[in-house]
Design a protein around this motif. Structure first.
Motif, PDB file in Angstrom:
ATOM      1  N   ALA A 131       0.845  -1.198   0.000  1.00 45.77           N
ATOM      2  CA  ALA A 131       0.000   0.000   0.000  1.00 45.77           C
ATOM      3  C   ALA A 131       0.880   1.248   0.000  1.00 45.77           C
ATOM      4  CB  ALA A 131      -0.930  -0.006   1.194  1.00 45.77           C
ATOM      5  N   LYS A 132       0.803   2.022  -1.065  1.00 47.39           N
ATOM      6  CA  LYS A 132       1.666   3.206  -1.232  1.00 47.39           C
ATOM      7  C   LYS A 132       1.459   4.233  -0.125  1.00 47.39           C
ATOM      8  CE  LYS A 132       3.649   1.891  -4.993  1.00 47.39           C
ATOM      9  NZ  LYS A 132       4.966   1.345  -4.922  1.00 47.39           N
ATOM     10  N   ASP A 133       0.216   4.455   0.325  1.00 45.18           N
ATOM     11  CA  ASP A 133      -0.021   5.451   1.367  1.00 45.18           C
ATOM     12  C   ASP A 133       0.634   5.035   2.685  1.00 45.18           C
ATOM     13  OD1 ASP A 133      -1.924   3.366   1.487  1.00 45.18           O
ATOM     14  OD2 ASP A 133      -3.360   4.633   2.580  1.00 45.18           O
ATOM     15  N   ILE A 134       0.546   3.758   3.032  1.00 39.92           N
ATOM     16  CA  ILE A 134       1.185   3.267   4.262  1.00 39.92           C
ATOM     17  C   ILE A 134       2.700   3.313   4.113  1.00 39.92           C
ATOM     18  CG2 ILE A 134       1.494   1.262   5.762  1.00 39.92           C
ATOM     19  CD1 ILE A 134      -1.430   0.521   5.097  1.00 39.92           C
ATOM     20  N   LEU A 135       3.202   2.900   2.967  1.00 39.93           N
ATOM     21  CA  LEU A 135       4.641   2.935   2.712  1.00 39.93           C
ATOM     22  C   LEU A 135       5.180   4.355   2.831  1.00 39.93           C
ATOM     23  CD1 LEU A 135       7.287   1.609   1.852  1.00 39.93           C
ATOM     24  CD2 LEU A 135       6.542   1.869  -0.535  1.00 39.93           C
ATOM     25  N   ASN A 136       4.495   5.323   2.211  1.00 37.15           N
ATOM     26  CA  ASN A 136       4.941   6.717   2.284  1.00 37.15           C
ATOM     27  C   ASN A 136       4.919   7.245   3.712  1.00 37.15           C
ATOM     28  OD1 ASN A 136       5.418   6.811  -0.459  1.00 37.15           O
ATOM     29  ND2 ASN A 136       3.377   7.614  -0.933  1.00 37.15           N
ATOM     30  N   LYS A 137       3.878   6.894   4.467  1.00 32.64           N
ATOM     31  CA  LYS A 137       3.798   7.331   5.878  1.00 32.64           C
ATOM     32  C   LYS A 137       4.946   6.737   6.698  1.00 32.64           C
ATOM     33  CE  LYS A 137       0.712   7.450   9.895  1.00 32.64           C
ATOM     34  NZ  LYS A 137       1.779   7.974  10.672  1.00 32.64           N
ATOM     35  N   LEU A 138       5.215   5.441   6.505  1.00 31.25           N
ATOM     36  CA  LEU A 138       6.308   4.802   7.248  1.00 31.25           C
ATOM     37  C   LEU A 138       7.668   5.350   6.838  1.00 31.25           C
ATOM     38  CD1 LEU A 138       5.039   1.132   7.459  1.00 31.25           C
ATOM     39  CD2 LEU A 138       5.333   2.744   9.349  1.00 31.25           C
ATOM     40  N   ARG A 139       7.860   5.650   5.570  1.00 29.85           N
ATOM     41  CA  ARG A 139       9.129   6.252   5.126  1.00 29.85           C
ATOM     42  C   ARG A 139       9.317   7.641   5.733  1.00 29.85           C
ATOM     43  NH1 ARG A 139       9.492   4.237  -1.126  1.00 29.85           N
ATOM     44  NH2 ARG A 139      10.569   2.300  -0.637  1.00 29.85           N
ATOM     45  N   GLN A 140       8.235   8.410   5.790  1.00 30.06           N
ATOM     46  CA  GLN A 140       8.300   9.738   6.423  1.00 30.06           C
ATOM     47  C   GLN A 140       8.637   9.598   7.908  1.00 30.06           C
ATOM     48  OE1 GLN A 140       8.197  12.750   5.039  1.00 30.06           O
ATOM     49  NE2 GLN A 140       8.476  13.721   7.017  1.00 30.06           N
ATOM     50  N   ASP A 141       7.979   8.640   8.561  1.00 27.60           N
ATOM     51  CA  ASP A 141       8.252   8.378   9.980  1.00 27.60           C
ATOM     52  C   ASP A 141       9.705   7.963  10.183  1.00 27.60           C
ATOM     53  OD1 ASP A 141       7.409   8.009  12.768  1.00 27.60           O
ATOM     54  OD2 ASP A 141       7.702   5.875  12.349  1.00 27.60           O
ATOM     55  N   GLU A 142      10.223   7.128   9.286  1.00 22.80           N
ATOM     56  CA  GLU A 142      11.609   6.685   9.387  1.00 22.80           C
ATOM     57  C   GLU A 142      12.562   7.854   9.229  1.00 22.80           C
ATOM     58  OE1 GLU A 142      15.478   5.356   8.811  1.00 22.80           O
ATOM     59  OE2 GLU A 142      14.386   6.378   7.218  1.00 22.80           O
ATOM     60  N   THR A 143      12.254   8.758   8.312  1.00 19.96           N
ATOM     61  CA  THR A 143      13.090   9.937   8.109  1.00 19.96           C
ATOM     62  C   THR A 143      13.136  10.790   9.375  1.00 19.96           C
ATOM     63  OG1 THR A 143      12.591   9.969   5.751  1.00 19.96           O
ATOM     64  CG2 THR A 143      13.384  12.026   6.707  1.00 19.96           C
ATOM     65  N   GLU A 144      11.997  10.933  10.041  1.00 13.68           N
ATOM     66  CA  GLU A 144      11.900  11.792  11.224  1.00 13.68           C
ATOM     67  C   GLU A 144      12.384  11.111  12.499  1.00 13.68           C
ATOM     68  OE1 GLU A 144       7.807  13.008  11.311  1.00 13.68           O
ATOM     69  OE2 GLU A 144       7.982  14.097   9.410  1.00 13.68           O
ATOM     70  N   THR A 145      12.134   9.810  12.656  1.00 14.43           N
ATOM     71  CA  THR A 145      12.414   9.152  13.943  1.00 14.43           C
ATOM     72  C   THR A 145      13.229   7.874  13.830  1.00 14.43           C
ATOM     73  OG1 THR A 145      10.358   7.870  13.886  1.00 14.43           O
ATOM     74  CG2 THR A 145      10.264  10.060  14.921  1.00 14.43           C
ATOM     75  N   GLY A 146      13.722   7.534  12.642  1.00 13.05           N
ATOM     76  CA  GLY A 146      14.433   6.267  12.446  1.00 13.05           C
ATOM     77  C   GLY A 146      15.649   6.104  13.339  1.00 13.05           C
ATOM     78  N   GLU A 147      16.484   7.131  13.420  1.00 17.88           N
ATOM     79  CA  GLU A 147      17.683   7.027  14.248  1.00 17.88           C
ATOM     80  C   GLU A 147      17.312   6.882  15.723  1.00 17.88           C
ATOM     81  OE1 GLU A 147      21.927   9.257  15.138  1.00 17.88           O
ATOM     82  OE2 GLU A 147      20.538  10.163  13.718  1.00 17.88           O
ATOM     83  N   TYR A 148      16.294   7.605  16.154  1.00 19.39           N
ATOM     84  CA  TYR A 148      15.816   7.501  17.529  1.00 19.39           C
ATOM     85  C   TYR A 148      15.349   6.071  17.834  1.00 19.39           C
ATOM     86  CZ  TYR A 148      12.684   8.012  21.530  1.00 19.39           C
ATOM     87  OH  TYR A 148      12.051   7.840  22.733  1.00 19.39           O
TER      88      TYR A 148
END
Length: 167
Positions: A131-148
């Protein structure tokens, strides 16, 4: 002891240390290199053998995720963890989505020591989501909080050494 032999040391129920809002228990299985018999974490002699192992694997199975962590130290897990050399940690945690065929994983390498220092952390995130919408949301989340999130996972894996293996 035979080199290269791995054995299940214990199967325990743990509650995640920093849990990130999760309250369900995690089932943990420990496997050490160099043993030829099953060890019991309630016996000090067996814990000593686990602590002196040069490689320890821990599998965490939770309803929302699965992780496989490998700890390595040529000096022995606890000896390495208690000094500046630290323990090399490799962790792969897979998080499941409501669709059982969709998931994402965080793969981490770091060196940890009892001083709660994380050195040389590297991580990557892998997505298996249609699902592209879920994938895009998770990628955005990873960009913002992935290292954390990666640091949280490393701290939790280091806590396994502090609170169970090397106590």
């Amino acid at each position: 002891m035979k080199s290269g032999v791995k054995i299940i040391l214990a199967s325990l129920i743990l509650f995640p240390m920093s849990s990130m809002g999760q309250t369900n228990p995690t089932e943990c299985t420990f496997i050490a290199k160099g043993s030829v018999e099953k060890l019991d974490p309630k016996r000090s002699e067996d814990m000593k053998r686990m602590a002196e192992s040069i490689e320890l694997e821990v599998y965490n199975i939770h309803e929302d995720y699965y992780s496989h962590t490998v700890y390595q130290s040529g000096a022995g897990i606890c000896r390495g963890y208690r000094n500046q050399a630290g323990v090399d940690l490799t962790d792969s945690t897979t998080y499941y989505l409501p669709d059982p065929e969709e998931y994402y994983a965080i793969i981490i390498r770091a060196n940890v020591s009892i001083l709660n220092k994380i050195k040389g952390m590297q991580y990557t995130t892998v997505f298996n989501i249609k699902a592209k919408d879920i994938l895009n949301k998770l990628r955005q989340d990873e960009t913002e909080t992935g290292e954390y999130k990666a640091k949280i996972n490393v701290r939790e894996r280091a806590d396994v050494l502090s609170e169970i293996v090397c106590q």
